[in-house]
Enzyme design. Structure first.
Site, short mmCIF file in Angstrom:
data_model
loop_
_atom_site.label_atom_id
_atom_site.label_comp_id
_atom_site.label_asym_id
_atom_site.label_seq_id
_atom_site.Cartn_x
_atom_site.Cartn_y
_atom_site.Cartn_z
N GLY A 45 20.52 -72.70 -76.90
CA GLY A 45 21.60 -72.34 -77.13
C GLY A 45 21.86 -71.04 -78.59
O GLY A 45 21.45 -71.19 -79.21
N GLN A 50 24.63 -64.92 -85.02
CA GLN A 50 23.65 -66.29 -85.52
C GLN A 50 22.02 -65.49 -85.50
O GLN A 50 20.92 -65.59 -86.53
CB GLN A 50 22.93 -67.00 -84.40
CG GLN A 50 23.98 -67.71 -84.28
CD GLN A 50 23.60 -69.60 -83.21
OE1 GLN A 50 23.77 -69.19 -82.31
NE2 GLN A 50 22.76 -70.51 -83.91
N CYS A 92 22.28 -77.24 -84.65
CA CYS A 92 22.41 -75.78 -84.92
C CYS A 92 21.15 -74.83 -85.25
O CYS A 92 21.04 -75.46 -86.79
CB CYS A 92 24.04 -75.74 -85.74
SG CYS A 92 24.67 -73.70 -85.66
N LEU A 93 20.86 -74.00 -84.66
CA LEU A 93 19.60 -73.32 -85.20
C LEU A 93 19.91 -72.72 -86.96
O LEU A 93 19.40 -72.32 -87.64
CB LEU A 93 19.24 -71.96 -83.89
CG LEU A 93 19.13 -72.64 -83.28
CD1 LEU A 93 18.30 -71.21 -82.46
CD2 LEU A 93 17.34 -73.53 -83.68
N HIS A 134 29.94 -75.24 -78.38
CA HIS A 134 29.02 -74.59 -79.12
C HIS A 134 29.13 -73.21 -79.45
O HIS A 134 29.27 -72.63 -80.37
CB HIS A 134 27.78 -75.52 -79.04
CG HIS A 134 27.42 -75.34 -80.82
ND1 HIS A 134 26.77 -76.32 -81.71
CD2 HIS A 134 26.76 -73.94 -81.38
CE1 HIS A 134 25.63 -75.95 -82.19
NE2 HIS A 134 25.74 -74.53 -81.69
N GLU A 135 29.02 -72.31 -78.36
CA GLU A 135 28.52 -70.91 -77.95
C GLU A 135 29.83 -70.24 -78.67
O GLU A 135 30.03 -69.27 -79.42
CB GLU A 135 27.43 -70.47 -77.42
CG GLU A 135 25.54 -71.40 -77.10
CD GLU A 135 25.45 -71.48 -79.36
OE1 GLU A 135 25.81 -70.52 -79.78
OE2 GLU A 135 25.20 -72.43 -78.59
N HIS A 138 30.88 -70.70 -81.89
CA HIS A 138 30.27 -69.59 -82.84
C HIS A 138 31.38 -68.45 -82.98
O HIS A 138 31.28 -67.35 -83.51
CB HIS A 138 28.89 -68.91 -82.78
CG HIS A 138 27.98 -69.73 -82.94
ND1 HIS A 138 28.38 -70.15 -84.54
CD2 HIS A 138 27.17 -70.81 -82.43
CE1 HIS A 138 26.92 -71.12 -84.37
NE2 HIS A 138 26.13 -71.45 -83.74
ZN LIG Z 1 25.14 -72.88 -83.41
#
Ligand SMILES: [Zn+2]
Length: 169
Positions: A45, A50, A92-93, A134-135, A138
């Site tokens: 995701g 990000q 998370c990236l 989660h997204e 963000h």
């Molecule tokens: Zn994330």
């Protein structure tokens, strides 16, 4: 085009992203670039902040390329229903190398728009529910660490600050 992933500490990750109003070629290109950037970073995701773009668009593929029909683009998403609880490891990236247990809803329905601006509803459970939450978080400037205990969050932040000082972040 593969964008570098913005890491924790960059203010773009902690402010609400702007509503998307133009459903044009530029938006379709952005979605394509976001999938490319997500796969390059081995994620399932990715939200536009990000990659440093403060717009309400996110992409998800919990099958990681295995099922092309599992590719999801969410524009201006809103969580409209949640059900149950499930605790699972989450990462998370933008916060690489960390994973923490997070309790979230087991089943989720999100209302969003697609790349044409059409209203869509997507329901998912377990990993997909987690990704949808989660997204969407963000896009509201919220990171998963806001769902862990203050103590754990402080420990993570301390480690990250140390890595920043050593130029490893
Ligand atoms: Zn994330």
């Amino acid at each position: 085009m593969v964008y570098p992933i913005v890491k924790f500490g960059d203010p773009v990750l902690e402010k609400p992203a702007a509503i998307v109003t133009q459903f044009d070629e530029e938006l379709r290109k952005l979605a394509g670039d976001m999938f490319e950037s997500m796969y390059a970073a081995h994620g399932v995701g990715l939200a536009a902040p990000q990659i440093g773009i403060s717009k309400r668009i996110a992409v998800i593929d919990v099958t990681f390329k295995e099922d092309p029909s599992a590719k999801i683009v969410l524009v201006n998403p809103e969580i409209i229903h949640t059900e149950g609880r499930l605790t699972s490891n989450e990462g998370c990236l933008s916060i690489p190398e960390f994973r923490e247990k997070v309790t979230r809803a087991r089943r989720v329905t999100v209302r969003a728009q697609d790349l044409e601006g059409k209203t869509i509803e997507i329901s998912g459970e377990e990993l997909l529910a987690r990704a949808l939450l989660h997204e969407t978080d963000h896009l509201n400037g919220k990171l998963y660490i806001s769902h862990v205990s203050a103590l754990k969050r402080d420990i993570m932040k301390r480690k990250i600050r140390k890595m920043m000082k050593q130029g490893e972040w």
